[in-house]
Design a protein around this motif. Structure first.
Motif, PDB file in Angstrom:
ATOM      1  N   THR A 161       0.856  -1.174   0.000  1.00 45.76           N
ATOM      2  CA  THR A 161       0.000   0.000   0.000  1.00 45.76           C
ATOM      3  C   THR A 161       0.897   1.230   0.000  1.00 45.76           C
ATOM      4  O   THR A 161       1.891   1.288   0.736  1.00 45.76           O
ATOM      5  CB  THR A 161      -0.909   0.031   1.240  1.00 45.76           C
ATOM      6  N   GLY A 162       0.568   2.198  -0.830  1.00 46.03           N
ATOM      7  CA  GLY A 162       1.327   3.439  -0.860  1.00 46.03           C
ATOM      8  C   GLY A 162       0.421   4.617  -0.562  1.00 46.03           C
ATOM      9  O   GLY A 162      -0.763   4.613  -0.919  1.00 46.03           O
ATOM     10  N   TRP A 163       0.979   5.607   0.117  1.00 44.45           N
ATOM     11  CA  TRP A 163       0.203   6.817   0.413  1.00 44.45           C
ATOM     12  C   TRP A 163       0.999   8.046   0.014  1.00 44.45           C
ATOM     13  O   TRP A 163       2.211   8.114   0.225  1.00 44.45           O
ATOM     14  CB  TRP A 163      -0.120   6.902   1.906  1.00 44.45           C
ATOM     15  N   SER A 164       0.308   9.002  -0.577  1.00 43.36           N
ATOM     16  CA  SER A 164       0.910  10.274  -0.950  1.00 43.36           C
ATOM     17  C   SER A 164      -0.140  11.362  -0.807  1.00 43.36           C
ATOM     18  O   SER A 164      -1.346  11.072  -0.727  1.00 43.36           O
ATOM     19  CB  SER A 164       1.431  10.228  -2.393  1.00 43.36           C
ATOM     20  N   ARG A 165       0.306  12.586  -0.761  1.00 41.99           N
ATOM     21  CA  ARG A 165      -0.634  13.696  -0.601  1.00 41.99           C
ATOM     22  C   ARG A 165      -1.544  13.810  -1.809  1.00 41.99           C
ATOM     23  O   ARG A 165      -2.731  14.089  -1.676  1.00 41.99           O
ATOM     24  CB  ARG A 165       0.121  15.007  -0.385  1.00 41.99           C
ATOM     25  N   ARG A 166      -0.976  13.621  -2.994  1.00 38.35           N
ATOM     26  CA  ARG A 166      -1.763  13.686  -4.221  1.00 38.35           C
ATOM     27  C   ARG A 166      -1.963  12.277  -4.769  1.00 38.35           C
ATOM     28  O   ARG A 166      -1.089  11.419  -4.597  1.00 38.35           O
ATOM     29  CB  ARG A 166      -1.051  14.561  -5.255  1.00 38.35           C
ATOM     30  N   PRO A 167      -3.070  12.017  -5.440  1.00 35.80           N
ATOM     31  CA  PRO A 167      -3.325  10.668  -5.969  1.00 35.80           C
ATOM     32  C   PRO A 167      -2.228  10.214  -6.927  1.00 35.80           C
ATOM     33  O   PRO A 167      -1.726  10.989  -7.734  1.00 35.80           O
ATOM     34  CB  PRO A 167      -4.669  10.828  -6.698  1.00 35.80           C
ATOM     35  N   LYS A 168      -1.867   8.949  -6.813  1.00 36.31           N
ATOM     36  CA  LYS A 168      -0.877   8.333  -7.703  1.00 36.31           C
ATOM     37  C   LYS A 168      -1.459   7.032  -8.252  1.00 36.31           C
ATOM     38  O   LYS A 168      -2.397   6.462  -7.695  1.00 36.31           O
ATOM     39  CB  LYS A 168       0.425   8.031  -6.938  1.00 36.31           C
ATOM     40  N   ASP A 169      -0.871   6.552  -9.329  1.00 39.36           N
ATOM     41  CA  ASP A 169      -1.275   5.280  -9.921  1.00 39.36           C
ATOM     42  C   ASP A 169      -0.012   4.512 -10.271  1.00 39.36           C
ATOM     43  O   ASP A 169       0.693   4.841 -11.225  1.00 39.36           O
ATOM     44  CB  ASP A 169      -2.136   5.523 -11.163  1.00 39.36           C
ATOM     45  N   ILE A 170       0.303   3.501  -9.455  1.00 42.06           N
ATOM     46  CA  ILE A 170       1.497   2.689  -9.654  1.00 42.06           C
ATOM     47  C   ILE A 170       1.060   1.238  -9.789  1.00 42.06           C
ATOM     48  O   ILE A 170       0.409   0.703  -8.883  1.00 42.06           O
ATOM     49  CB  ILE A 170       2.475   2.844  -8.471  1.00 42.06           C
ATOM     50  N   PRO A 171       1.388   0.576 -10.883  1.00 45.09           N
ATOM     51  CA  PRO A 171       0.958  -0.814 -11.074  1.00 45.09           C
ATOM     52  C   PRO A 171       1.370  -1.709  -9.916  1.00 45.09           C
ATOM     53  O   PRO A 171       2.521  -1.684  -9.469  1.00 45.09           O
ATOM     54  CB  PRO A 171       1.660  -1.224 -12.375  1.00 45.09           C
ATOM     55  N   GLY A 172       0.407  -2.460  -9.397  1.00 44.02           N
ATOM     56  CA  GLY A 172       0.677  -3.405  -8.328  1.00 44.02           C
ATOM     57  C   GLY A 172       0.617  -2.829  -6.940  1.00 44.02           C
ATOM     58  O   GLY A 172       0.672  -3.568  -5.952  1.00 44.02           O
ATOM     59  N   VAL A 173       0.534  -1.490  -6.826  1.00 42.58           N
ATOM     60  CA  VAL A 173       0.510  -0.828  -5.528  1.00 42.58           C
ATOM     61  C   VAL A 173      -0.886  -0.272  -5.274  1.00 42.58           C
ATOM     62  O   VAL A 173      -1.466   0.386  -6.149  1.00 42.58           O
ATOM     63  CB  VAL A 173       1.543   0.322  -5.468  1.00 42.58           C
ATOM     64  N   SER A 174      -1.418  -0.517  -4.089  1.00 40.72           N
ATOM     65  CA  SER A 174      -2.691   0.082  -3.700  1.00 40.72           C
ATOM     66  C   SER A 174      -2.417   1.513  -3.262  1.00 40.72           C
ATOM     67  O   SER A 174      -1.920   1.744  -2.161  1.00 40.72           O
ATOM     68  CB  SER A 174      -3.331  -0.725  -2.564  1.00 40.72           C
TER      69      SER A 174
END
Length: 310
Positions: A161-174
């Motif tokens: 799971t990844g968290w960032s201030r702005r939305p991101k889209d990384i394959p395989g990562v929630s």
């Protein structure tokens, strides 16, 4: 006419960077005068470390950009005299070093290696760890370093799971964002990796309230910034056993003072800010590319967003 480039960092750094920078600028076809001593009004670019003696940028009236040698920019981004573009260091050597350090320590905690390395006392410890697919990892911060680490952990089979201030889209990562996303990311962290920049919003992000959201027995790995964590709150969580271990590479004061309780705590690993270093050869290539871009009218790479602070 040569481009005048001021190297504004400590003398020991000049000895390390002079040759790689000269080589990289030549390879980019940039005719440059590279020096630690130029009249401010003649400077076109400043290669900069925030611990430099240069703190007032007002005299550098013709400079086109400040090219930071460090990934972190928190010590320069708020400088009111800096009114020209600031580029942070995004260096593939630095990124690779961070991926290796993070992956190594995540695997260390996932596999329970300390029990066998430190427990050579004749006891046969036959308990095998779960597979990576059963160990949840959360990465806070999905910039260049965070994304690279998250991708590697996914390749190893961890649910990430990844968290960032702005939305991101990384394959395989929630990928999550926002306050609700942060809470969900923390609740999903058997192992938590901190790779956020230091800003007013991220300082003490891990405090008593947010640490309580972690699963019982979670592990924290922090190669990001020391002030992301409230030290006192972390020590309480460690003493209570809610956090099983913290591996820390960065601190509010560095070197970490000898009397700091982290040194003596049995469930803290201190490493001396070695998770990743800017490598002079690869960093020089990044800087030379940005100088070339500035001279040909192309946009600079890795510009800092002053409003967001990174």
């Amino acid at each position: 006419m040569p481009v005048n480039i001021l190297f504004a960092a400590r003398a020991d750094q000049w000895r390390i960077y002079q040759a790689p920078l000269t080589k990289a600028l030549l390879e980019q076809g940039v005719d440059a005068t590279l020096s630690t001593d130029l009249a401010p009004e003649d400077v076109d670019y400043i290669i900069y470390a925030p611990d430099s003696a240069v703190q007032d940028f007002t005299p550098y009236t013709r400079a086109k950009a400040v090219l930071n040698l460090w990934a972190g920019v928190e010590n320069i981004v708020g400088n009111p005299t800096l009114r020209i573009p600031l580029a942070r260091m995004v260096d593939h050597g630095l990124t690779q070093g961070m991926v290796e350090w993070v992956t190594g320590h995540v695997l260390r905690h996932h596999l329970g290696m300390d029990r066998h390395i430190l427990g050579q006392d004749g006891e046969w410890r036959a308990d095998a760890p779960p597979l990576a697919s059963d160990r949840r990892v959360t990465v806070l911060g999905l910039g260049a370093l965070g994304e690279a680490c998250a991708r590697m952990l996914v390749r190893l089979g961890f649910p990430v799971t990844g968290w960032s201030r702005r939305p991101k889209d990384i394959p395989g990562v929630s990928c999550l964002s926002g306050d609700a996303g942060l809470q969900a990311a923390l609740k999903a962290a058997d192992i938590l990796v901190l790779l956020l920049p230091l800003t007013d919003e991220t300082e003490n992000l891990l405090n008593a309230e947010t640490l309580a959201l972690l699963p019982q027995g979670a592990v924290i790995v922090n190669p990001g910034r020391g002030p992301l964590i409230d030290d006192d709150a972390l020590l309480v969580a460690l003493d209570r056993g809610h956090v099983a271990h913290a591996t820390l590479d960065v601190f509010r004061v560095e070197p970490l003072p000898a009397e700091h309780p982290f040194w003596a705590h049995p469930n803290v690993t201190v490493t001396p800010h070695i998770a990743s270093e800017t490598r002079s050869e690869t960093a020089a290539q990044v800087i030379a590319e940005n100088v070339r871009r500035g001279e040909t009218g192309e946009p600079f790479l890795h510009l800092v967003d002053r409003e967001n602070g990174y």
